[in-house]
Write a protein that holds these residues in place. Structure first.
Motif, PDB file in Angstrom:
ATOM      1  N   ASN A  14      28.662  29.285  47.165  1.00 13.50           N
ATOM      2  CA  ASN A  14      28.166  29.328  45.782  1.00 13.50           C
ATOM      3  C   ASN A  14      28.614  30.645  45.152  1.00 13.50           C
ATOM      4  N   LEU A  15      29.296  30.568  44.041  1.00 15.47           N
ATOM      5  CA  LEU A  15      29.854  31.755  43.398  1.00 15.47           C
ATOM      6  C   LEU A  15      28.924  32.309  42.329  1.00 15.47           C
ATOM      7  N   ALA A  16      28.989  33.623  42.152  1.00 16.48           N
ATOM      8  CA  ALA A  16      28.157  34.287  41.147  1.00 16.48           C
ATOM      9  C   ALA A  16      28.700  34.104  39.734  1.00 16.48           C
ATOM     10  N   GLY A  17      29.900  33.564  39.601  1.00 18.04           N
ATOM     11  CA  GLY A  17      30.484  33.363  38.281  1.00 18.04           C
ATOM     12  C   GLY A  17      31.881  32.780  38.406  1.00 18.04           C
ATOM     13  N   PRO A  18      32.547  32.490  37.285  1.00 17.82           N
ATOM     14  CA  PRO A  18      33.917  31.971  37.326  1.00 17.82           C
ATOM     15  C   PRO A  18      34.879  33.007  37.907  1.00 17.82           C
ATOM     16  N   LEU A  19      36.016  32.530  38.414  1.00 19.70           N
ATOM     17  CA  LEU A  19      36.995  33.400  39.049  1.00 19.70           C
ATOM     18  C   LEU A  19      38.048  33.877  38.065  1.00 19.70           C
ATOM     19  N   HIS A  20      38.702  34.969  38.424  1.00 13.62           N
ATOM     20  CA  HIS A  20      39.795  35.496  37.601  1.00 13.62           C
ATOM     21  C   HIS A  20      40.982  34.538  37.555  1.00 13.62           C
ATOM     22  N   PHE A  21      41.250  33.833  38.660  1.00 15.85           N
ATOM     23  CA  PHE A  21      42.381  32.897  38.718  1.00 15.85           C
ATOM     24  C   PHE A  21      42.112  31.878  39.813  1.00 15.85           C
ATOM     25  N   LEU A  22      42.825  30.760  39.776  1.00 14.41           N
ATOM     26  CA  LEU A  22      42.640  29.713  40.773  1.00 14.41           C
ATOM     27  C   LEU A  22      43.108  30.194  42.143  1.00 14.41           C
ATOM     28  N   PRO A  23      42.359  29.922  43.197  1.00 12.18           N
ATOM     29  CA  PRO A  23      42.783  30.312  44.539  1.00 12.18           C
ATOM     30  C   PRO A  23      44.074  29.617  44.954  1.00 12.18           C
ATOM     31  N   GLN A  24      44.769  30.241  45.876  1.00 11.95           N
ATOM     32  CA  GLN A  24      46.035  29.706  46.376  1.00 11.95           C
ATOM     33  C   GLN A  24      45.868  28.319  46.974  1.00 11.95           C
ATOM     34  N   TYR A  25      44.750  28.080  47.666  1.00 10.41           N
ATOM     35  CA  TYR A  25      44.575  26.805  48.356  1.00 10.41           C
ATOM     36  C   TYR A  25      44.491  25.618  47.394  1.00 10.41           C
ATOM     37  N   CYS A  26      44.309  25.880  46.109  1.00 16.01           N
ATOM     38  CA  CYS A  26      44.216  24.789  45.126  1.00 16.01           C
ATOM     39  C   CYS A  26      45.575  24.254  44.703  1.00 16.01           C
ATOM     40  N   ASP A  27      46.647  25.017  44.968  1.00 22.26           N
ATOM     41  CA  ASP A  27      47.994  24.622  44.523  1.00 22.26           C
ATOM     42  C   ASP A  27      48.029  24.288  43.039  1.00 22.26           C
ATOM     43  N   GLU A  30      41.397  41.914  50.969  1.00 23.24           N
ATOM     44  CA  GLU A  30      42.604  41.332  51.543  1.00 23.24           C
ATOM     45  C   GLU A  30      43.368  40.614  50.442  1.00 23.24           C
ATOM     46  N   GLY A  31      44.656  40.386  50.688  1.00 21.12           N
ATOM     47  CA  GLY A  31      45.528  39.878  49.640  1.00 21.12           C
ATOM     48  C   GLY A  31      45.160  38.513  49.106  1.00 21.12           C
ATOM     49  N   ASP A  32      44.367  37.738  49.860  1.00 26.11           N
ATOM     50  CA  ASP A  32      43.996  36.395  49.391  1.00 26.11           C
ATOM     51  C   ASP A  32      42.612  36.358  48.756  1.00 26.11           C
ATOM     52  N   CYS A  33      42.075  37.517  48.410  1.00 28.16           N
ATOM     53  CA  CYS A  33      40.789  37.566  47.696  1.00 28.16           C
ATOM     54  C   CYS A  33      40.980  37.141  46.241  1.00 28.16           C
ATOM     55  N   VAL A  34      40.006  36.406  45.709  1.00 26.23           N
ATOM     56  CA  VAL A  34      39.986  36.038  44.287  1.00 26.23           C
ATOM     57  C   VAL A  34      38.634  36.490  43.725  1.00 26.23           C
ATOM     58  N   PRO A  35      38.590  37.599  42.992  1.00 25.92           N
ATOM     59  CA  PRO A  35      37.295  38.107  42.504  1.00 25.92           C
ATOM     60  C   PRO A  35      36.757  37.318  41.324  1.00 25.92           C
ATOM     61  N   CYS A  36      35.458  37.412  41.145  1.00 28.02           N
ATOM     62  CA  CYS A  36      34.819  36.800  39.984  1.00 28.02           C
ATOM     63  C   CYS A  36      35.138  37.607  38.720  1.00 28.02           C
ATOM     64  N   LEU A  37      35.175  36.917  37.609  1.00 28.10           N
ATOM     65  CA  LEU A  37      35.309  37.580  36.314  1.00 28.10           C
ATOM     66  C   LEU A  37      34.122  38.501  36.062  1.00 28.10           C
ATOM     67  N   ARG A  38      34.373  39.617  35.393  1.00 37.23           N
ATOM     68  CA  ARG A  38      33.345  40.604  35.053  1.00 37.23           C
ATOM     69  C   ARG A  38      32.652  41.159  36.294  1.00 37.23           C
ATOM     70  N   ARG A  75      41.156  20.132  39.984  1.00 37.81           N
ATOM     71  CA  ARG A  75      40.376  19.132  40.710  1.00 37.81           C
ATOM     72  C   ARG A  75      40.149  19.584  42.160  1.00 37.81           C
ATOM     73  N   ALA A  76      41.188  20.152  42.781  1.00 35.84           N
ATOM     74  CA  ALA A  76      41.046  20.645  44.157  1.00 35.84           C
ATOM     75  C   ALA A  76      40.016  21.764  44.217  1.00 35.84           C
ATOM     76  N   TYR A  77      39.972  22.582  43.172  1.00 33.66           N
ATOM     77  CA  TYR A  77      38.994  23.675  43.136  1.00 33.66           C
ATOM     78  C   TYR A  77      37.564  23.126  43.048  1.00 33.66           C
TER      79      TYR A  77
END
Length: 286
Positions: free
Chosen positions: A220-233, A89-97, A237-239
């Motif tokens: 709990n995430l398997a790794g860092p994300l490609h980009f900050l999620p929308q909800y963080c604005d 879905e359009g609001d997905c933020v995948p993990c790096l690698r 710190r919000a992330y």
């Protein structure tokens, strides 16, 4: 094949997502999905954006049903492909690698599919010597299916649309898994989320009395994300706050016995419950 992949194959490890996913679809309406598309392109997942054009009658359908229709559009396409298809879905933020992450379902099960992201995940069983996590979850933020599973999902779509008034609210994602499981398919999840739900709550959920629905995040995430999620604005710190809060929610779910679901398919003795509880704790603490 890279040296790392040769080593994994030699050691008998599962193939990576990059080795099994042949294409991906991003489901959107009018929102900007450029960061997600760029992330999937960087992972070599060959993304295509699916933006529906609704008829005048379809515009009167509930928002959730129109989302259901867009998932169906992706299922129809996945049913025509070899290998596995990633649907986001359009609001997905995948993990790096992400492409280097291992698959987390049994490769010898032709009707297995996987949730890369799960909202309020629950475990049904630990399957096989590899202890794959057979799961139940609802959100379809990011998942992987093959052609056979896609065809089963299309059959279920046809049955539901024939039986319902599309103008009525229908939480299809909450019903999908039990229905598709009832048709013989099996859902799995990784130990940690392979991505995040970056969007905000769907107001249609809240209007129908689902207080936190749509506000789910990865515990709990398997790794860092490609980009900050929308909800963080844009706020790091919000992330960080979201990560801490969702980890606590995950621990609370485990402590209040909402991590495990009993079925009549798998054994559910004391040793099974202890093992599943240990896995639930491990995925949150490490």
């Amino acid at each position: 094949m890279t040296m790392a992949r040769r080593r994994l194959a030699f050691e008998g490890h599962n193939p990576t997502l990059g080795e099994v996913i042949k294409q991906s679809y991003v489901l959107a309406y009018r929102e900007n999905v450029d960061p997600l598309v760029a992330a999937l392109e960087a992972e070599k997942f060959n993304p295509t954006v699916l933006r529906p054009v609704y008829s005048e009658e379809e515009q009167t359908y509930s928002r959730n049903v129109r989302t259901f229709m867009n998932h169906h559009n992706a299922w129809l396409r996945a049913a025509e492909h070899d290998g596995f298809t990633l649907i986001c879905e359009g609001d997905c933020v995948p993990c790096l690698r992400l492409a280097s992450f291992p698959t987390f379902w049994p490769s010898d099960d032709p009707v297995a599919w996987g949730y890369l992201y799960q909202g309020s995940p629950r475990i049904l069983a630990l399957v096989g010597p590899e202890k794959y996590l057979r799961c139940h979850t609802s959100p379809l933020v990011a998942y992987v299916i093959n052609a056979r599973v896609a065809k089963v999902m299309c059959e279920w779509f046809d049955a539901e649309m024939a039986a319902r008034d599309p103008k009525d609210y229908f939480s299809f994602d909450a019903l999908l898994q039990w229905s598709v499981m009832g048709r013989g398919c099996h859902a799995f999840m990784p130990m940690k989320h392979y991505g995040e739900h970056g969007g905000r709550a769907n107001p249609e959920h809240r209007a129908h009395g689902m207080a936190r629905a749509g506000e789910h995040r990865a515990d709990n995430l398997a790794g860092p994300l490609h980009f900050l999620p929308q909800y963080c604005d844009g706020s790091r710190r919000a992330y960080v706050f979201a990560r801490v809060k969702e980890r606590l929610y995950g621990l609370a779910r485990l402590a209040t016995n909402r991590w495990m679901v009993r079925t009549n398919v798998y054994p559910y003795g004391i040793s099974d419950r202890l093992e599943m509880a240990a896995v639930g704790l491990k995925r949150l603490l490490f």
